[in-house]
Design a protein around this motif. Structure first.
Motif, PDB file in Angstrom:
ATOM      1  N   LEU A 166       0.852  -1.180   0.000  1.00  0.00           N
ATOM      2  CA  LEU A 166       0.000   0.000   0.000  1.00  0.00           C
ATOM      3  C   LEU A 166       0.891   1.234   0.000  1.00  0.00           C
ATOM      4  O   LEU A 166       1.680   1.438   0.921  1.00  0.00           O
ATOM      5  N   GLU A 167       0.792   2.034  -1.041  1.00  0.00           N
ATOM      6  CA  GLU A 167       1.639   3.219  -1.133  1.00  0.00           C
ATOM      7  C   GLU A 167       0.853   4.395  -1.668  1.00  0.00           C
ATOM      8  O   GLU A 167      -0.299   4.259  -2.079  1.00  0.00           O
ATOM      9  N   GLY A 168       1.486   5.546  -1.626  1.00  0.00           N
ATOM     10  CA  GLY A 168       0.813   6.754  -2.067  1.00  0.00           C
ATOM     11  C   GLY A 168       0.160   7.470  -0.901  1.00  0.00           C
ATOM     12  O   GLY A 168       0.186   7.002   0.248  1.00  0.00           O
ATOM     13  N   PRO A 169      -0.459   8.626  -1.146  1.00  0.00           N
ATOM     14  CA  PRO A 169      -1.098   9.397  -0.076  1.00  0.00           C
ATOM     15  C   PRO A 169      -2.118   8.552   0.687  1.00  0.00           C
ATOM     16  O   PRO A 169      -2.908   7.827   0.101  1.00  0.00           O
ATOM     17  N   GLY A 170      -2.057   8.633   2.003  1.00  0.00           N
ATOM     18  CA  GLY A 170      -3.022   7.906   2.826  1.00  0.00           C
ATOM     19  C   GLY A 170      -2.669   6.458   3.090  1.00  0.00           C
ATOM     20  O   GLY A 170      -3.486   5.711   3.660  1.00  0.00           O
ATOM     21  N   SER A 171      -1.455   6.031   2.718  1.00  0.00           N
ATOM     22  CA  SER A 171      -1.098   4.619   2.891  1.00  0.00           C
ATOM     23  C   SER A 171      -1.124   4.200   4.356  1.00  0.00           C
ATOM     24  O   SER A 171      -1.620   3.115   4.698  1.00  0.00           O
ATOM     25  N   ALA A 172      -0.589   5.035   5.240  1.00  0.00           N
ATOM     26  CA  ALA A 172      -0.557   4.675   6.662  1.00  0.00           C
ATOM     27  C   ALA A 172      -1.959   4.586   7.242  1.00  0.00           C
ATOM     28  O   ALA A 172      -2.261   3.677   8.024  1.00  0.00           O
ATOM     29  N   ALA A 173      -2.825   5.501   6.848  1.00  0.00           N
ATOM     30  CA  ALA A 173      -4.206   5.456   7.335  1.00  0.00           C
ATOM     31  C   ALA A 173      -4.920   4.208   6.834  1.00  0.00           C
ATOM     32  O   ALA A 173      -5.696   3.577   7.573  1.00  0.00           O
ATOM     33  N   LYS A 174      -4.666   3.820   5.587  1.00  0.00           N
ATOM     34  CA  LYS A 174      -5.262   2.600   5.044  1.00  0.00           C
ATOM     35  C   LYS A 174      -4.762   1.382   5.819  1.00  0.00           C
ATOM     36  O   LYS A 174      -5.529   0.456   6.112  1.00  0.00           O
ATOM     37  N   MET A 175      -3.479   1.374   6.152  1.00  0.00           N
ATOM     38  CA  MET A 175      -2.938   0.266   6.936  1.00  0.00           C
ATOM     39  C   MET A 175      -3.597   0.181   8.310  1.00  0.00           C
ATOM     40  O   MET A 175      -3.915  -0.915   8.790  1.00  0.00           O
ATOM     41  N   ARG A 176      -3.767   1.308   8.936  1.00  0.00           N
ATOM     42  CA  ARG A 176      -4.396   1.332  10.263  1.00  0.00           C
ATOM     43  C   ARG A 176      -5.800   0.756  10.206  1.00  0.00           C
ATOM     44  O   ARG A 176      -6.231   0.016  11.103  1.00  0.00           O
ATOM     45  N   GLU A 177      -6.516   1.061   9.142  1.00  0.00           N
ATOM     46  CA  GLU A 177      -7.875   0.547   8.975  1.00  0.00           C
ATOM     47  C   GLU A 177      -7.881  -0.935   8.633  1.00  0.00           C
ATOM     48  O   GLU A 177      -8.721  -1.700   9.126  1.00  0.00           O
ATOM     49  N   LEU A 178      -6.927  -1.345   7.802  1.00  0.00           N
ATOM     50  CA  LEU A 178      -6.926  -2.717   7.297  1.00  0.00           C
ATOM     51  C   LEU A 178      -6.370  -3.716   8.296  1.00  0.00           C
ATOM     52  O   LEU A 178      -6.834  -4.869   8.349  1.00  0.00           O
ATOM     53  N   ALA A 179      -5.376  -3.327   9.070  1.00  0.00           N
ATOM     54  CA  ALA A 179      -4.647  -4.263   9.932  1.00  0.00           C
ATOM     55  C   ALA A 179      -5.554  -5.167  10.773  1.00  0.00           C
ATOM     56  O   ALA A 179      -5.362  -6.389  10.785  1.00  0.00           O
ATOM     57  N   PRO A 180      -6.555  -4.640  11.468  1.00  0.00           N
ATOM     58  CA  PRO A 180      -7.369  -5.531  12.301  1.00  0.00           C
ATOM     59  C   PRO A 180      -8.303  -6.444  11.512  1.00  0.00           C
ATOM     60  O   PRO A 180      -8.878  -7.379  12.084  1.00  0.00           O
ATOM     61  N   MET A 181      -8.452  -6.217  10.213  1.00  0.00           N
ATOM     62  CA  MET A 181      -9.338  -7.033   9.391  1.00  0.00           C
ATOM     63  C   MET A 181      -8.624  -8.225   8.758  1.00  0.00           C
ATOM     64  O   MET A 181      -9.289  -9.148   8.277  1.00  0.00           O
ATOM     65  N   LEU A 182      -7.290  -8.192   8.733  1.00  0.00           N
ATOM     66  CA  LEU A 182      -6.546  -9.208   8.005  1.00  0.00           C
ATOM     67  C   LEU A 182      -6.311 -10.459   8.848  1.00  0.00           C
ATOM     68  O   LEU A 182      -6.205 -10.378  10.074  1.00  0.00           O
ATOM     69  N   PRO A 183      -6.164 -11.611   8.201  1.00  0.00           N
ATOM     70  CA  PRO A 183      -5.754 -12.822   8.920  1.00  0.00           C
ATOM     71  C   PRO A 183      -4.373 -12.624   9.535  1.00  0.00           C
ATOM     72  O   PRO A 183      -3.590 -11.776   9.096  1.00  0.00           O
ATOM     73  N   ALA A 184      -4.060 -13.429  10.530  1.00  0.00           N
ATOM     74  CA  ALA A 184      -2.789 -13.286  11.236  1.00  0.00           C
ATOM     75  C   ALA A 184      -1.587 -13.518  10.337  1.00  0.00           C
ATOM     76  O   ALA A 184      -0.497 -12.993  10.603  1.00  0.00           O
ATOM     77  N   ASP A 185      -1.762 -14.298   9.269  1.00  0.00           N
ATOM     78  CA  ASP A 185      -0.634 -14.611   8.391  1.00  0.00           C
ATOM     79  C   ASP A 185      -0.553 -13.700   7.173  1.00  0.00           C
ATOM     80  O   ASP A 185       0.210 -13.978   6.243  1.00  0.00           O
ATOM     81  N   ALA A 186      -1.303 -12.608   7.156  1.00  0.00           N
ATOM     82  CA  ALA A 186      -1.217 -11.626   6.069  1.00  0.00           C
ATOM     83  C   ALA A 186      -0.359 -10.451   6.523  1.00  0.00           C
ATOM     84  O   ALA A 186      -0.325 -10.111   7.712  1.00  0.00           O
ATOM     85  N   ARG A 187       0.343  -9.839   5.569  1.00  0.00           N
ATOM     86  CA  ARG A 187       1.249  -8.749   5.912  1.00  0.00           C
ATOM     87  C   ARG A 187       1.109  -7.581   4.948  1.00  0.00           C
ATOM     88  O   ARG A 187       0.832  -7.774   3.759  1.00  0.00           O
ATOM     89  N   MET A 188       1.348  -6.391   5.481  1.00  0.00           N
ATOM     90  CA  MET A 188       1.292  -5.164   4.699  1.00  0.00           C
ATOM     91  C   MET A 188       2.699  -4.579   4.561  1.00  0.00           C
ATOM     92  O   MET A 188       3.519  -4.692   5.478  1.00  0.00           O
ATOM     93  N   PHE A 189       2.951  -3.945   3.422  1.00  0.00           N
ATOM     94  CA  PHE A 189       4.228  -3.297   3.164  1.00  0.00           C
ATOM     95  C   PHE A 189       3.982  -1.881   2.642  1.00  0.00           C
ATOM     96  O   PHE A 189       3.025  -1.638   1.910  1.00  0.00           O
ATOM     97  N   GLY A 190       4.892  -0.993   2.991  1.00  0.00           N
ATOM     98  CA  GLY A 190       4.869   0.347   2.440  1.00  0.00           C
ATOM     99  C   GLY A 190       5.726   0.435   1.194  1.00  0.00           C
ATOM    100  O   GLY A 190       6.473  -0.486   0.859  1.00  0.00           O
TER     101      GLY A 190
END
Length: 305
Positions: A166-190
């Motif tokens: 997830l990159e571009g404007p708002g990437s950190a906010a998108k991560m904050r929203e997405l993190a609790p929705m993902l399975p434990a074995d999924a990962r996000m990168f900037g």
């Protein structure tokens, strides 16, 4: 699972504009010597959007052979249909990549639901883990940004889709929203060259996928971060921010020019050619740019003898 600093290699060209295989190998060796946690090829930083199908294949062949499984390999794909995406996933499986970094089809705007179904079907058909790439800062992909709910749905329905860049404007906010929705074995990168890396880490990123040239900044910050020293990580990132901003804060094409100029001066490549169309680079601005680099005492500032 992938994690840490995983740079995307640029594609060096010779003076005739052809892929410089030897230069690509030297850039790869430079990054490996710095201790990166993985290597990527055929992303935006590789100018993959300017390469032919044969050239994209060529760069994968070069990198996979030189890498020899020393660290995980990420291969970028940008298919314009589901059928093509599945073909590419099956083809590149032979290289045993850690992930295929897949951009969404972008020629038409078919709506969010069509892109969700695209990624679900690709994930279900692929034996290779998929890294779903969101790049709304790139004009062609502005209309392909997916909501956190859609990303989470993809992860739930297609277990092979395990990474999200997830990159571009708002990437950190998108991560904050997405993190609790993902399975434990999924990962996000900037991404985005690391301009907002600290905010992305604070919001759940498992690492950064930047360009090449000065990743010791991010590697040092990552070491502090994973040791629990957030203040130390922030200090390192702040110290390198002038360079990160100089390279990545002026648009993607300018970042290509400057990274290639860095590696040309270092001696890893023999030509800093960036394929047309591109933005102009004023050579008169290079001394000030190199001064920023040299003040940080980075490896890339010490020319090969």
């Amino acid at each position: 699972m992938l994690g840490g600093i995983i740079p995307i290699l640029f594609t060096p060209f010779d003076s005739q504009g052809q892929v410089d295989a030897a230069g690509l190998r030297r850039v790869l060796r430079f990054e490996l010597a710095g201790g990166v946690h993985g290597i990527g090829i055929n992303g935006f930083a590789s100018e993959a959007y300017k390469l032919s199908d044969a050239e994209r294949q060529q760069t994968v062949d070069i990198v996979a052979a030189e890498l020899a499984n020393a660290v995980p390999l990420v291969i970028g794909i940008a298919p314009n249909s589901l059928s093509t995406a599945i073909q590419q996933a099956r083809h590149y499986a032979q290289y045993r990549p850690a992930a295929l970094m897949a951009l969404p089809p972008a020629t038409m705007d078919n709506g969010e639901r069509a892109l969700v179904e695209f990624y679900v079907a690709l994930g279900q058909a692929s034996d290779v883990p998929i890294m779903l790439q969101q790049a709304p800062h790139i004009p062609q992909y502005r209309h392909t940004e997916l909501s956190a709910e859609s990303l989470a749905e993809i992860a739930e329905r297609a277990p092979t889709v395990r990474y999200f860049k997830l990159e571009g404007p708002g990437s950190a906010a998108k991560m904050r929203e997405l993190a609790p929705m993902l399975p434990a074995d999924a990962r996000m990168f900037g991404g985005g060259g690391g301009i907002t890396v600290l905010s992305e880490l604070e919001n759940g990123a498992a690492g950064l996928i930047p360009g090449v040239g000065f990743n010791e900044i991010f590697l040092a910050a990552w070491a502090k971060w994973t040791a629990g020293d957030r203040a130390g990580a922030a200090y390192i990132i702040a110290g390198g921010q002038a360079l990160v901003q100089a390279v990545s804060g002026r648009g993607h094409e300018m970042s290509l020019h400057l990274r290639k100029r860095l590696m040309l001066r270092y001696g890893a490549i023999g030509c800093a050619y960036v394929r047309q169309p591109t933005v102009p680079l004023d050579p008169a601005n290079l001394p000030a740019f190199f001064a920023i680099v040299d003040a940080l005492n980075l490896r890339v500032a010490r020319q090969v003898q």
